[in-house]
Each structure stands twice: as structure tokens, then as C-alpha cells.
Design a protein around this motif. Sequence first.
Motif, PDB file in Angstrom:
ATOM      1  N   LEU A 142      33.376 -48.780 -35.940  1.00 40.27           N
ATOM      2  CA  LEU A 142      33.072 -48.209 -34.895  1.00 40.27           C
ATOM      3  C   LEU A 142      31.713 -46.679 -34.712  1.00 40.27           C
ATOM      4  O   LEU A 142      30.657 -46.870 -35.083  1.00 40.27           O
ATOM      5  CB  LEU A 142      33.290 -48.557 -33.872  1.00 40.27           C
ATOM      6  N   ALA A 143      32.323 -45.531 -35.657  1.00 43.40           N
ATOM      7  CA  ALA A 143      32.060 -44.402 -35.541  1.00 43.40           C
ATOM      8  C   ALA A 143      31.144 -44.835 -36.603  1.00 43.40           C
ATOM      9  O   ALA A 143      29.856 -44.409 -36.588  1.00 43.40           O
ATOM     10  CB  ALA A 143      33.338 -44.172 -35.949  1.00 43.40           C
ATOM     11  N   LYS A 144      31.271 -45.245 -37.567  1.00 41.20           N
ATOM     12  CA  LYS A 144      29.802 -45.253 -38.572  1.00 41.20           C
ATOM     13  C   LYS A 144      29.002 -46.310 -38.107  1.00 41.20           C
ATOM     14  O   LYS A 144      28.059 -46.023 -38.365  1.00 41.20           O
ATOM     15  CB  LYS A 144      30.748 -46.404 -40.054  1.00 41.20           C
ATOM     16  N   GLN A 145      29.348 -47.286 -37.134  1.00 45.14           N
ATOM     17  CA  GLN A 145      27.909 -47.566 -37.083  1.00 45.14           C
ATOM     18  C   GLN A 145      27.423 -46.795 -36.071  1.00 45.14           C
ATOM     19  O   GLN A 145      25.984 -47.307 -35.985  1.00 45.14           O
ATOM     20  CB  GLN A 145      28.319 -49.155 -35.780  1.00 45.14           C
ATOM     21  N   LEU A 146      28.120 -46.568 -34.937  1.00 46.55           N
ATOM     22  CA  LEU A 146      27.423 -45.204 -34.233  1.00 46.55           C
ATOM     23  C   LEU A 146      27.066 -44.324 -34.802  1.00 46.55           C
ATOM     24  O   LEU A 146      25.299 -44.107 -34.120  1.00 46.55           O
ATOM     25  CB  LEU A 146      28.551 -45.126 -33.139  1.00 46.55           C
ATOM     26  N   THR A 163      22.837 -43.257 -34.679  1.00 44.58           N
ATOM     27  CA  THR A 163      21.729 -42.136 -33.989  1.00 44.58           C
ATOM     28  C   THR A 163      20.811 -42.076 -35.103  1.00 44.58           C
ATOM     29  O   THR A 163      19.870 -41.415 -34.861  1.00 44.58           O
ATOM     30  CB  THR A 163      23.275 -41.546 -34.362  1.00 44.58           C
ATOM     31  N   GLU A 164      21.144 -42.141 -36.273  1.00 54.04           N
ATOM     32  CA  GLU A 164      20.242 -41.484 -37.671  1.00 54.04           C
ATOM     33  C   GLU A 164      18.769 -42.053 -37.748  1.00 54.04           C
ATOM     34  O   GLU A 164      17.759 -41.363 -37.974  1.00 54.04           O
ATOM     35  CB  GLU A 164      21.439 -41.611 -39.063  1.00 54.04           C
ATOM     36  N   LYS A 165      18.820 -43.543 -37.482  1.00 49.69           N
ATOM     37  CA  LYS A 165      18.015 -44.645 -37.028  1.00 49.69           C
ATOM     38  C   LYS A 165      17.096 -43.911 -35.617  1.00 49.69           C
ATOM     39  O   LYS A 165      15.835 -44.139 -35.704  1.00 49.69           O
ATOM     40  CB  LYS A 165      18.775 -46.108 -37.077  1.00 49.69           C
TER      41      LYS A 165
END
Length: 87
Positions: free
Chosen positions: A74-78, A82-84
Amino acid sequence: MVVIRLSRGGAKARPFYNVVVADKRVRRDGRFIERIGFYNPGATEKEEGLRIAQDRLSYWKSVGAQVSPTVERLAKQLAAKTEKAAA
């Protein structure tokens, strides 16, 4: 040992999870040290479905807390989201 994991809440068939820092020996939905975010898998497009305080996550990882595989995902998804959004 301290772990960062999900703690389930919500009603039957409508889960809501808090991202918590807890002692490993304490039950899943029991006492925790700090709540650092939440995950709502049933969130609509208008609602915020995931929030994790990245500064607190990095702090707890730096002092030796183990992160559960689901919270890591989930942290990687977030981070990717945010980068996107920033680009």
C-alpha cells in the motif's frame, strides 16, 4: 518486536482498515502504539481511500519496526500515486 500492520474495523462486508504501529504480541485489532494512516478498500472516486503518514512510517522503520507485506504494498501504491499526481 514492533510491527506496522492493518487493524480491521467497519461493518460486516464493509471493511475499513487503520494502519497502526503495534507490538507483535498484541492481537490484530487490539492495543496499538500509534495510528499512522488508514485504508478504505470500498472508497468511491470522491472519497480518499488511502492515507499513510510517510514521515511516521519512515521513522518507525528507522527504529526497527517490521512492516507487513500488505502495508509495504500500500505504501508503494501511495508513493506511485503521489509521483503521478506531481508529474
